[in-house]
Each structure stands twice: as C-alpha cells, then as structure tokens.
Design an enzyme around this catalytic site. Structure first.
Site, PDB file in Angstrom:
ATOM      1  N   TYR A  64       0.826  -1.215   0.000  1.00  0.00           N
ATOM      2  CA  TYR A  64       0.000   0.000   0.000  1.00  0.00           C
ATOM      3  C   TYR A  64       0.857   1.260   0.000  1.00  0.00           C
ATOM      4  CZ  TYR A  64      -4.492  -2.255   0.127  1.00  0.00           C
ATOM      5  OH  TYR A  64      -5.602  -2.977  -0.256  1.00  0.00           O
ATOM      6  N   ARG A  67       1.992   1.888  -3.533  1.00  0.00           N
ATOM      7  CA  ARG A  67       0.884   2.430  -4.326  1.00  0.00           C
ATOM      8  C   ARG A  67       0.588   3.872  -3.924  1.00  0.00           C
ATOM      9  NH1 ARG A  67      -4.008  -1.201  -3.572  1.00  0.00           N
ATOM     10  NH2 ARG A  67      -4.900   0.119  -5.199  1.00  0.00           N
ATOM     11  N   ASN A  98     -12.212   3.907  -6.553  1.00  0.00           N
ATOM     12  CA  ASN A  98     -10.786   4.224  -6.486  1.00  0.00           C
ATOM     13  C   ASN A  98     -10.402   4.829  -5.139  1.00  0.00           C
ATOM     14  OD1 ASN A  98     -10.851   3.340  -9.096  1.00  0.00           O
ATOM     15  ND2 ASN A  98     -10.727   5.380 -10.009  1.00  0.00           N
ATOM     16  N   ASP A 100      -7.438   6.467  -4.978  1.00  0.00           N
ATOM     17  CA  ASP A 100      -6.303   7.318  -5.372  1.00  0.00           C
ATOM     18  C   ASP A 100      -6.534   8.813  -5.166  1.00  0.00           C
ATOM     19  OD1 ASP A 100      -7.112   6.537  -8.838  1.00  0.00           O
ATOM     20  OD2 ASP A 100      -7.924   8.131  -7.564  1.00  0.00           O
ATOM     21  N   HIS A 115     -14.562   2.419  -1.533  1.00  0.00           N
ATOM     22  CA  HIS A 115     -13.570   1.463  -1.036  1.00  0.00           C
ATOM     23  C   HIS A 115     -12.486   2.131  -0.194  1.00  0.00           C
ATOM     24  CE1 HIS A 115     -14.752  -1.341  -4.621  1.00  0.00           C
ATOM     25  NE2 HIS A 115     -15.656  -1.319  -3.676  1.00  0.00           N
ATOM     26  N   CYS A 123      -6.985   2.436  13.359  1.00  0.00           N
ATOM     27  CA  CYS A 123      -6.432   1.444  14.283  1.00  0.00           C
ATOM     28  C   CYS A 123      -7.226   0.149  14.211  1.00  0.00           C
ATOM     29  CB  CYS A 123      -6.461   1.994  15.713  1.00  0.00           C
ATOM     30  SG  CYS A 123      -5.744   0.845  16.897  1.00  0.00           S
ATOM     31  N   CYS A 143      -0.385   2.326  16.483  1.00  0.00           N
ATOM     32  CA  CYS A 143      -1.259   3.396  16.993  1.00  0.00           C
ATOM     33  C   CYS A 143      -0.756   3.827  18.364  1.00  0.00           C
ATOM     34  CB  CYS A 143      -2.682   2.844  17.111  1.00  0.00           C
ATOM     35  SG  CYS A 143      -3.859   4.018  17.786  1.00  0.00           S
ATOM     36  N   CYS A 145      -2.307   3.616  20.911  1.00  0.00           N
ATOM     37  CA  CYS A 145      -2.769   2.613  21.874  1.00  0.00           C
ATOM     38  C   CYS A 145      -1.870   1.380  21.847  1.00  0.00           C
ATOM     39  CB  CYS A 145      -4.217   2.219  21.577  1.00  0.00           C
ATOM     40  SG  CYS A 145      -4.393   1.137  20.137  1.00  0.00           S
ATOM     41  N   SER A 184     -14.718  -2.812 -14.367  1.00  0.00           N
ATOM     42  CA  SER A 184     -15.108  -4.111 -14.943  1.00  0.00           C
ATOM     43  C   SER A 184     -16.448  -4.574 -14.382  1.00  0.00           C
ATOM     44  CB  SER A 184     -14.041  -5.147 -14.608  1.00  0.00           C
ATOM     45  OG  SER A 184     -13.903  -5.245 -13.186  1.00  0.00           O
TER      46      SER A 184
HETATM   47  N1  APR Z   1     -10.582   4.239 -19.744  1.00  0.00           N
HETATM   48  C1  APR Z   1     -11.713   3.555 -19.395  1.00  0.00           C
HETATM   49  N2  APR Z   1     -11.710   2.251 -18.966  1.00  0.00           N
HETATM   50  C2  APR Z   1     -10.510   1.628 -18.913  1.00  0.00           C
HETATM   51  C3  APR Z   1      -9.300   2.269 -19.293  1.00  0.00           C
HETATM   52  C4  APR Z   1      -9.369   3.628 -19.711  1.00  0.00           C
HETATM   53  N3  APR Z   1      -8.263   4.306 -20.054  1.00  0.00           N
HETATM   54  N4  APR Z   1      -8.272   1.368 -19.137  1.00  0.00           N
HETATM   55  C5  APR Z   1      -8.830   0.209 -18.676  1.00  0.00           C
HETATM   56  N5  APR Z   1     -10.175   0.365 -18.559  1.00  0.00           N
HETATM   57  C6  APR Z   1     -11.161  -0.607 -18.069  1.00  0.00           C
HETATM   58  C7  APR Z   1     -10.753  -2.076 -18.245  1.00  0.00           C
HETATM   59  O1  APR Z   1     -11.173  -2.566 -19.510  1.00  0.00           O
HETATM   60  C8  APR Z   1     -11.505  -2.750 -17.105  1.00  0.00           C
HETATM   61  O2  APR Z   1     -12.807  -3.167 -17.523  1.00  0.00           O
HETATM   62  O3  APR Z   1     -11.256  -0.417 -16.679  1.00  0.00           O
HETATM   63  C9  APR Z   1     -11.680  -1.629 -16.059  1.00  0.00           C
HETATM   64  C10 APR Z   1     -10.845  -1.821 -14.793  1.00  0.00           C
HETATM   65  O4  APR Z   1     -11.385  -2.929 -14.142  1.00  0.00           O
HETATM   66  P1  APR Z   1     -10.681  -3.523 -12.829  1.00  0.00           P
HETATM   67  O5  APR Z   1      -9.235  -3.634 -13.042  1.00  0.00           O
HETATM   68  O6  APR Z   1     -11.456  -4.751 -12.473  1.00  0.00           O
HETATM   69  O7  APR Z   1     -10.888  -2.372 -11.749  1.00  0.00           O
HETATM   70  P2  APR Z   1     -12.204  -1.999 -10.927  1.00  0.00           P
HETATM   71  O8  APR Z   1     -13.438  -2.300 -11.699  1.00  0.00           O
HETATM   72  O9  APR Z   1     -12.030  -0.622 -10.442  1.00  0.00           O
HETATM   73  O10 APR Z   1     -12.093  -3.017  -9.682  1.00  0.00           O
HETATM   74  C11 APR Z   1     -13.065  -2.950  -8.682  1.00  0.00           C
HETATM   75  O11 APR Z   1     -11.815  -4.492  -7.332  1.00  0.00           O
HETATM   76  O12 APR Z   1      -9.749  -5.151  -6.768  1.00  0.00           O
HETATM   77  C12 APR Z   1     -10.850  -4.520  -6.295  1.00  0.00           C
HETATM   78  O13 APR Z   1     -11.049  -2.860  -4.599  1.00  0.00           O
HETATM   79  C13 APR Z   1     -10.556  -3.073  -5.889  1.00  0.00           C
HETATM   80  O14 APR Z   1     -11.863  -1.080  -6.330  1.00  0.00           O
HETATM   81  C14 APR Z   1     -11.353  -2.253  -6.902  1.00  0.00           C
HETATM   82  C15 APR Z   1     -12.439  -3.211  -7.323  1.00  0.00           C
END
Ligand code: APR
Length: 239
Positions: A64, A67, A98, A100, A115, A123, A143, A145, A184
């Site tokens: 983490y 990242r 996200n 980020d 998320h 903690c 922490c 504590c 996704s």
């Molecule tokens: N613009 C738009 N979509 C994009 C781009 C882009 N430039 N690049 C990739 N993608 C798409 C991919 O095709 C994919 O379908 O973004 C999607 C990213 O999917 P994941 O990697 O599964 O990420 P996400 O859907 O945010 O995951 C959900 O899963 O791992 C956990 O907690 C984590 O928040 C996350 C959650």
C-alpha cells in the site's frame, strides 16, 4: 459520440458517475484485472483481505505504501477534468471505487469513496482514524494505543462504509443519467449501482475499451477510454 442521447444528457438534473481503476489508467495507475493489472501479478488473497493483513502486516503495508507514493505523484487526466467541468452545467455526483483521490485532486466537489482512501489509516483496536501525511519510519505502523494501524480501505469480504453506501444508493436511485467509466463491474456491491439507476429509468452509459458483464444492459456502451470520451460530454452543453 453521445449524439443519440444529447437531449437526455443536456436536460439531466443529476448525472452520477460510477468509476473504477480504468479512469486512472491514463494517469499511470495500473488497473486490477486489465493488462499489467495488480491481480495479474499478485494474489489478492495475500494482499487485500483482513486475514492476509494479520498474516503479514508488513507485506501488506509495503504494497500500500508503494501504491500511495505512486498515487501521490499521479496527475488527473482529461477524464477526471471533464467530470469537474460538468459541475458547471448540472448536478454531478461521483461514486468511485478508487482510493487514489484523483477525482478530488482534479476538483470534483461531490465524491463518495466506496472502497476507502489510500491517504487514510485506522487502528485495528481503538477508534483512531487519521490521515497519512508522511512516510512511516517502521512498517507496520503502531497506533498510540500500541496496536497495529491498517490502511483505511475496504478489503475483500469486508463491508463498505455504511454511510457512504447508503448515500450511494440514494444518488444512484435518483439520477437521470449514470455514466459507468473504467470499471469491470465484477466487484459487489458497487456493481449493483447501475441496477438502482435502471430502476429509476435513468439513462445508462458505459465507457470502457472492453465490454463488461453489463454492456448489454447499457443504453450506450462506448468502447473507448474515459480521457477520450468524457471531454465530448462537455461539448454537448456548449452547443
Ligand atoms: N478508460 C476507461 N476504462 C478503462 C481504461 C481507460 N483508459 N483502461 C482500462 N479500462 C477498463 C478495463 O477494460 C476494465 O474493464 O477499466 C476496467 C478496470 O477494471 P478492474 O481492473 O477490475 O478495476 P475496478 O473495476 O475498479 O475493480 C473494482 O476491485 O480489486 C478490487 O477494490 C478493488 O476497487 C477495486 C475493485
């Protein structure tokens, strides 16, 4: 790009975005399941569950922290910026998976983090919550504590922050247009938000270079990147 739904978009009183890792991909942040995605390289059960954390808190914190440092130097892209500009034209809410902080860094004023966030920690024992403002001397950090601190993010098998989830369902159920960008839609309950919007007869638009499990349920599915597509939304309001 959005011609077929220009009126619906232009007359929308509330537009809700559901975003995922893909919207930050063009800011240099890897996705999870895409090419070079985190889960292509690492086992999520070793890094993103409470058991994994207690099994090896140092390993989880190292991942983490790596990242967090990448995310801190990342810059919002045209996709994030277009969502900010849209606030000048209508009521916009961002429901993001996200951690980020790039939506906020771009200037979005109404962001719900489903998320958690990479700049927050909490903690594992007491009710301490705080912001990570500098690098840790030692990992895992402790922490006041005396117990271990953990990243304030939602791991697999954990519930979402209930207030955030409750408000997200409200916004999803009361929007005129929902734009699902860069996710996704494989992770629940975030992937149920389009269903709440559909139940409210909202227009569903997906932006993703690849098709997803809900592409067929969308009114419009644009197979392109968010930084390419989202700026075209603004031009609708400028006509
Ligand atoms: N613009 C738009 N979509 C994009 C781009 C882009 N430039 N690049 C990739 N993608 C798409 C991919 O095709 C994919 O379908 O973004 C999607 C990213 O999917 P994941 O990697 O599964 O990420 P996400 O859907 O945010 O995951 C959900 O899963 O791992 C956990 O907690 C984590 O928040 C996350 C959650």
């Amino acid at each position: 790009m959005f011609e077929s739904f220009e009126n619906e978009i232009k007359n929308a009183k509330k537009i809700v975005f559901v975003t995922g890792a893909g919207i930050s991909q063009e800011s240099g942040i890897p996705t999870f399941r895409g090419k070079d995605g985190h889960w292509r390289k690492h086992d999520p059960m070793k890094l993103a569950t409470i058991d994994a954390f207690y099994n090896n808190p140092k390993l989880v914190w190292e991942w983490y922290e790596e990242r967090r440092k990448n995310m801190l130097v990342a810059k919002p892209n045209l996709g994030h910026k277009a969502i900010v500009e849209l606030e000048n034209h209508t009521n916009v809410v961002v429901l993001t998976q996200n951690i980020d902080g790039l939506h906020q860094k771009a200037g979005s004023t109404n962001v719900l983090e489903l998320h958690g966030s990479m700049i927050r920690m909490k903690c594992t024992a007491c009710d301490f919550h705080g912001e990570i403002t500098s690098d840790f001397e030692k990992l895992p950090p402790l922490c006041k504590c005396g117990k271990i601190l953990r990243p304030d993010v939602v791991w697999f098998g954990e519930p979402l922050p209930q207030d955030v989830w409750h408000d997200s369902i409200f916004h999803a159920s009361s929007c005129d247009v929902m734009i699902i960008a860069g996710t996704s839609l494989v992770v629940s309950p975030a992937n149920t938000l389009p269903i709440y919007a559909k139940q409210n007869n909202a227009l569903l638009i997906e932006i993703n270079p690849e098709s997803t499990i809900m592409s067929f349920d969308m009114d419009l599915s644009l197979q392109t990147t968010s930084a390419n597509a989202l700026p075209h939304l603004i031009s609708i309001f400028k006509k």
